[in-house]
Design a protein around this motif. Sequence first.
Motif, PDB file in Angstrom:
ATOM      1  N   ARG A 190     -56.277   8.072  38.475  1.00 26.30           N
ATOM      2  CA  ARG A 190     -57.466   7.546  37.815  1.00 26.30           C
ATOM      3  C   ARG A 190     -58.088   8.621  36.917  1.00 26.30           C
ATOM      4  O   ARG A 190     -58.365   9.730  37.372  1.00 26.30           O
ATOM      5  CB  ARG A 190     -58.498   7.092  38.841  1.00 26.30           C
ATOM      6  CG  ARG A 190     -58.006   5.987  39.772  1.00 26.30           C
ATOM      7  CD  ARG A 190     -59.137   5.487  40.662  1.00 26.30           C
ATOM      8  NE  ARG A 190     -58.652   4.589  41.694  1.00 26.30           N
ATOM      9  CZ  ARG A 190     -58.523   4.912  42.982  1.00 26.30           C
ATOM     10  NH1 ARG A 190     -58.873   6.126  43.390  1.00 26.30           N
ATOM     11  NH2 ARG A 190     -58.068   4.038  43.858  1.00 26.30           N
TER      12      ARG A 190
ATOM     13  N   ALA B 237     -56.430  13.526  35.291  1.00 22.70           N
ATOM     14  CA  ALA B 237     -55.983  12.491  36.228  1.00 22.70           C
ATOM     15  C   ALA B 237     -56.455  12.835  37.629  1.00 22.70           C
ATOM     16  O   ALA B 237     -56.166  13.922  38.146  1.00 22.70           O
ATOM     17  CB  ALA B 237     -54.466  12.363  36.190  1.00 22.70           C
TER      18      ALA B 237
ATOM     19  N   THR C  79     -54.408  13.792  31.349  1.00 27.65           N
ATOM     20  CA  THR C  79     -53.789  12.468  31.295  1.00 27.65           C
ATOM     21  C   THR C  79     -52.563  12.493  30.383  1.00 27.65           C
ATOM     22  O   THR C  79     -51.612  11.732  30.598  1.00 27.65           O
ATOM     23  CB  THR C  79     -54.802  11.421  30.798  1.00 27.65           C
ATOM     24  OG1 THR C  79     -55.407  11.885  29.572  1.00 27.65           O
ATOM     25  CG2 THR C  79     -55.904  11.203  31.824  1.00 27.65           C
TER      26      THR C  79
ATOM     27  N   LYS D 191     -56.883  13.766  45.975  1.00 27.24           N
ATOM     28  CA  LYS D 191     -57.812  14.239  44.949  1.00 27.24           C
ATOM     29  C   LYS D 191     -57.383  15.616  44.457  1.00 27.24           C
ATOM     30  O   LYS D 191     -56.941  16.453  45.247  1.00 27.24           O
ATOM     31  CB  LYS D 191     -59.236  14.333  45.503  1.00 27.24           C
ATOM     32  CG  LYS D 191     -59.951  13.017  45.690  1.00 27.24           C
ATOM     33  CD  LYS D 191     -61.372  13.271  46.172  1.00 27.24           C
ATOM     34  CE  LYS D 191     -62.123  11.985  46.407  1.00 27.24           C
ATOM     35  NZ  LYS D 191     -63.511  12.231  46.878  1.00 27.24           N
TER      36      LYS D 191
ATOM     37  N   HIS E 190     -64.945  13.098  42.194  1.00 28.77           N
ATOM     38  CA  HIS E 190     -63.712  13.028  41.417  1.00 28.77           C
ATOM     39  C   HIS E 190     -62.703  14.094  41.840  1.00 28.77           C
ATOM     40  O   HIS E 190     -61.503  13.945  41.618  1.00 28.77           O
ATOM     41  CB  HIS E 190     -64.010  13.206  39.923  1.00 28.77           C
ATOM     42  CG  HIS E 190     -64.865  12.128  39.353  1.00 28.77           C
ATOM     43  ND1 HIS E 190     -65.915  12.371  38.487  1.00 28.77           N
ATOM     44  CD2 HIS E 190     -64.847  10.781  39.549  1.00 28.77           C
ATOM     45  CE1 HIS E 190     -66.497  11.227  38.164  1.00 28.77           C
ATOM     46  NE2 HIS E 190     -65.873  10.258  38.797  1.00 28.77           N
TER      47      HIS E 190
ATOM     48  N   GLN F 265     -60.281  14.674  29.629  1.00 26.20           N
ATOM     49  CA  GLN F 265     -59.785  13.630  30.515  1.00 26.20           C
ATOM     50  C   GLN F 265     -58.667  14.195  31.397  1.00 26.20           C
ATOM     51  O   GLN F 265     -57.665  14.701  30.902  1.00 26.20           O
ATOM     52  CB  GLN F 265     -59.252  12.444  29.707  1.00 26.20           C
ATOM     53  CG  GLN F 265     -60.342  11.579  29.100  1.00 26.20           C
ATOM     54  CD  GLN F 265     -61.106  10.786  30.154  1.00 26.20           C
ATOM     55  OE1 GLN F 265     -60.545   9.956  30.858  1.00 26.20           O
ATOM     56  NE2 GLN F 265     -62.403  11.045  30.247  1.00 26.20           N
TER      57      GLN F 265
END
Length: 225
Positions: free
Chosen positions: A79, A74, A155, A172, A144, A72
Amino acid sequence: MFIDVAQDLPSTVFVGGGTAPAPLRAGDGGWPKRALDVVGAAALLLVFAPLLLALAALVLVSDGHAPFFTQQRAGLLGRPFALYKLRTMVPDAEARKAALADRNERTGPAFKLRDDPRVTPVGRFLRRTSLDELPQLLNVLQGHMSLVGPRPATTEEVAAYLPRHRTRLAVKPGLTGLWQVTARDDPDFERWVEIDLRYIRTRTLWLDLRLLALTPLALFRHPGR
């Protein structure tokens, strides 16, 4: 050492400068940047697909575990998204991270260990060549990530950010960028944020093309760890 390949950019973009900084150019960059991302990532994926499959097989054969790793990270505005990489560490690497916290070689919330004992022999080769990042071309196609932008933080790291650090989430994240090309060996996290903000304040399609062209040389001169 910081090698200023973007020395012709305005000096006002530096954090803490004597004059007012340029406003942040937040957002996804619009359709020209997205077009560059899609065309560039698709072309690179087509070229490197055989190598990617061969490397995945090498990772699998080396220890019998899954060759791909997701984590994961960010993305734009913080997001979360699943980042893809070729696995370079032992399967229980995340569980062993806490025991290595006192050996962290970076300042701030980022974590980096030059001789990380969790890295496998094959993983060391992949990291030195940055070939473990190839699967992130899929992240670019999915929207993404971008080809050029700040490196995506975990994250967990973002949760420890100070307010000024969160400004690097205004665009991004990218496969390569100004920090990666000019100062990837610098352990100072505040400097890292400063360089990312420099990119965000001055980014153009031309700058992205320059950074993409400079990336192979940067990887050769400063291999990953």
